[in-house]
Design a protein around this motif. Sequence first.
Motif, PDB file in Angstrom:
ATOM      1  N   THR A 180      -6.855 -44.494   5.591  1.00 30.28           N
ATOM      2  CA  THR A 180      -5.748 -45.423   5.826  1.00 30.28           C
ATOM      3  C   THR A 180      -5.044 -45.724   4.520  1.00 30.28           C
ATOM      4  O   THR A 180      -5.646 -45.645   3.439  1.00 30.28           O
ATOM      5  CB  THR A 180      -6.259 -46.731   6.453  1.00 30.28           C
ATOM      6  OG1 THR A 180      -7.242 -47.323   5.571  1.00 30.28           O
ATOM      7  CG2 THR A 180      -6.882 -46.484   7.824  1.00 30.28           C
ATOM      8  N   ALA A 181      -3.776 -46.046   4.625  1.00 31.63           N
ATOM      9  CA  ALA A 181      -2.972 -46.417   3.457  1.00 31.63           C
ATOM     10  C   ALA A 181      -2.316 -47.765   3.734  1.00 31.63           C
ATOM     11  O   ALA A 181      -1.846 -48.022   4.854  1.00 31.63           O
ATOM     12  CB  ALA A 181      -1.913 -45.361   3.162  1.00 31.63           C
ATOM     13  N   ALA A 182      -2.293 -48.642   2.718  1.00 32.57           N
ATOM     14  CA  ALA A 182      -1.695 -49.968   2.861  1.00 32.57           C
ATOM     15  C   ALA A 182      -0.186 -49.859   2.761  1.00 32.57           C
ATOM     16  O   ALA A 182       0.357 -49.334   1.787  1.00 32.57           O
ATOM     17  CB  ALA A 182      -2.226 -50.901   1.781  1.00 32.57           C
ATOM     18  N   VAL A 183       0.503 -50.366   3.799  1.00 31.74           N
ATOM     19  CA  VAL A 183       1.964 -50.327   3.842  1.00 31.74           C
ATOM     20  C   VAL A 183       2.467 -51.644   4.410  1.00 31.74           C
ATOM     21  O   VAL A 183       2.149 -51.998   5.554  1.00 31.74           O
ATOM     22  CB  VAL A 183       2.471 -49.155   4.722  1.00 31.74           C
ATOM     23  CG1 VAL A 183       3.996 -49.178   4.802  1.00 31.74           C
ATOM     24  CG2 VAL A 183       1.991 -47.823   4.173  1.00 31.74           C
ATOM     25  N   GLY A 184       3.254 -52.386   3.583  1.00 32.42           N
ATOM     26  CA  GLY A 184       3.885 -53.619   4.062  1.00 32.42           C
ATOM     27  C   GLY A 184       2.916 -54.639   4.625  1.00 32.42           C
ATOM     28  O   GLY A 184       3.189 -55.221   5.677  1.00 32.42           O
TER      29      GLY A 184
ATOM     30  N   ASP B 145     -13.504 -33.981  -1.390  1.00 35.78           N
ATOM     31  CA  ASP B 145     -12.324 -34.238  -2.219  1.00 35.78           C
ATOM     32  C   ASP B 145     -11.426 -35.276  -1.562  1.00 35.78           C
ATOM     33  O   ASP B 145     -11.227 -35.259  -0.347  1.00 35.78           O
ATOM     34  CB  ASP B 145     -11.552 -32.939  -2.434  1.00 35.78           C
ATOM     35  CG  ASP B 145     -10.373 -33.122  -3.365  1.00 35.78           C
ATOM     36  OD1 ASP B 145      -9.264 -33.374  -2.855  1.00 35.78           O
ATOM     37  OD2 ASP B 145     -10.559 -33.025  -4.582  1.00 35.78           O
ATOM     38  N   SER B 146     -10.894 -36.192  -2.355  1.00 36.92           N
ATOM     39  CA  SER B 146     -10.000 -37.236  -1.829  1.00 36.92           C
ATOM     40  C   SER B 146      -8.604 -37.187  -2.447  1.00 36.92           C
ATOM     41  O   SER B 146      -7.749 -38.002  -2.103  1.00 36.92           O
ATOM     42  CB  SER B 146     -10.602 -38.622  -2.084  1.00 36.92           C
ATOM     43  OG  SER B 146     -10.742 -38.870  -3.483  1.00 36.92           O
ATOM     44  N   ALA B 147      -8.367 -36.250  -3.353  1.00 36.65           N
ATOM     45  CA  ALA B 147      -7.082 -36.200  -4.053  1.00 36.65           C
ATOM     46  C   ALA B 147      -5.929 -35.953  -3.081  1.00 36.65           C
ATOM     47  O   ALA B 147      -4.868 -36.585  -3.185  1.00 36.65           O
ATOM     48  CB  ALA B 147      -7.114 -35.109  -5.127  1.00 36.65           C
ATOM     49  N   ALA B 148      -6.119 -35.049  -2.128  1.00 37.04           N
ATOM     50  CA  ALA B 148      -5.046 -34.751  -1.177  1.00 37.04           C
ATOM     51  C   ALA B 148      -4.732 -35.968  -0.315  1.00 37.04           C
ATOM     52  O   ALA B 148      -3.565 -36.235  -0.007  1.00 37.04           O
ATOM     53  CB  ALA B 148      -5.443 -33.570  -0.302  1.00 37.04           C
TER      54      ALA B 148
ATOM     55  N   ALA C 161      -1.389 -40.839   0.902  1.00 38.19           N
ATOM     56  CA  ALA C 161      -1.250 -42.298   0.944  1.00 38.19           C
ATOM     57  C   ALA C 161      -0.116 -42.764   0.048  1.00 38.19           C
ATOM     58  O   ALA C 161       0.658 -43.668   0.406  1.00 38.19           O
ATOM     59  CB  ALA C 161      -2.565 -42.951   0.525  1.00 38.19           C
ATOM     60  N   ALA C 162       0.027 -42.161  -1.122  1.00 39.84           N
ATOM     61  CA  ALA C 162       1.120 -42.515  -2.027  1.00 39.84           C
ATOM     62  C   ALA C 162       2.471 -42.153  -1.414  1.00 39.84           C
ATOM     63  O   ALA C 162       3.449 -42.901  -1.557  1.00 39.84           O
ATOM     64  CB  ALA C 162       0.933 -41.809  -3.364  1.00 39.84           C
TER      65      ALA C 162
ATOM     66  N   SER D  94       3.137 -44.747   1.563  1.00 37.78           N
ATOM     67  CA  SER D  94       3.371 -46.130   1.130  1.00 37.78           C
ATOM     68  C   SER D  94       4.511 -46.250   0.131  1.00 37.78           C
ATOM     69  O   SER D  94       5.038 -47.345  -0.076  1.00 37.78           O
ATOM     70  CB  SER D  94       2.088 -46.698   0.511  1.00 37.78           C
ATOM     71  OG  SER D  94       1.749 -45.991  -0.673  1.00 37.78           O
ATOM     72  N   GLY D  95       4.892 -45.158  -0.495  1.00 36.95           N
ATOM     73  CA  GLY D  95       5.911 -45.230  -1.533  1.00 36.95           C
ATOM     74  C   GLY D  95       5.385 -45.764  -2.840  1.00 36.95           C
ATOM     75  O   GLY D  95       6.165 -46.034  -3.762  1.00 36.95           O
ATOM     76  N   ASN D  96       4.088 -45.903  -2.952  1.00 36.07           N
ATOM     77  CA  ASN D  96       3.454 -46.417  -4.164  1.00 36.07           C
ATOM     78  C   ASN D  96       2.624 -45.300  -4.777  1.00 36.07           C
ATOM     79  O   ASN D  96       1.622 -44.863  -4.191  1.00 36.07           O
ATOM     80  CB  ASN D  96       2.573 -47.622  -3.834  1.00 36.07           C
ATOM     81  CG  ASN D  96       1.882 -48.193  -5.072  1.00 36.07           C
ATOM     82  OD1 ASN D  96       2.161 -47.780  -6.197  1.00 36.07           O
ATOM     83  ND2 ASN D  96       0.979 -49.135  -4.844  1.00 36.07           N
ATOM     84  N   THR D  97       3.028 -44.834  -5.944  1.00 37.24           N
ATOM     85  CA  THR D  97       2.332 -43.708  -6.561  1.00 37.24           C
ATOM     86  C   THR D  97       0.913 -44.056  -6.976  1.00 37.24           C
ATOM     87  O   THR D  97       0.099 -43.160  -7.206  1.00 37.24           O
ATOM     88  CB  THR D  97       3.100 -43.219  -7.797  1.00 37.24           C
ATOM     89  OG1 THR D  97       3.270 -44.310  -8.720  1.00 37.24           O
ATOM     90  CG2 THR D  97       4.465 -42.663  -7.396  1.00 37.24           C
TER      91      THR D  97
END
Length: 218
Positions: free
Chosen positions: A55-59, A122-125, A130-131, A134-137
């Motif tokens: 999951t990625a945090a967005v807003g 691996d989690s890099a991909a 996620a970046a 979310s627009g957050n690098t």
Amino acid sequence: MGYVSAVPVPQPRAARTGGAAPSGARRSLAAALLLGALGATVVLLSAGQIWAEGTAAVGGGTVPVEANGGAVTGVPTALAIVGLAALVAVFAVRRAGRTMVAALLALSGAGAALAAVLGASDSAALDAEAARVSGNTAAVVGGLSHTVWPYVTAAGAVLILAAGLFALRFGKSWPAMGGRYERSGAPRAARRPAATDPDRPEDLWKALDRGEDPTHGG
């Protein structure tokens, strides 16, 4: 007093020709083809499946993100293609060339298996996905989990490795592509022109069409 015959005792056909060897070569050839083709197919198909999820945090909330095998690592796919090419090339070369191609086939399987196992954790991909979402690098994926597909890919790569080992062990007894079409190299006898009957006009016309002189006797 008896006598000893000088006539040699005929041997069984299998003992003279080594009948077990051709069948063994056929079995090893079929096994290598099956293992190599099946392994490459498994790698190519499973590399396109989802390998990692999170999951990625967005807003102030979260959205699911996922990455397939190609995003995690493209090595297994590339090496599976190399393995397929080497599997075909094994039959196009002989002697030392066949050994080298068989070694390349085995190394392709080993490399693909290693890359798949390393990609399983691996989690890099997924962080990159996620970046992007979310627009957050600096975003880092949360709730990271991995599927079974990297290990399925590794299993397919092991089949390619086994095909290479079969080729290294038994490849010297396999036929080469085009070997059955080889000839002695002796020039073929020139085709003699058909006899022309000067009393048949149609034969005269056919001879003229062939560029022959119908008035010249054979």
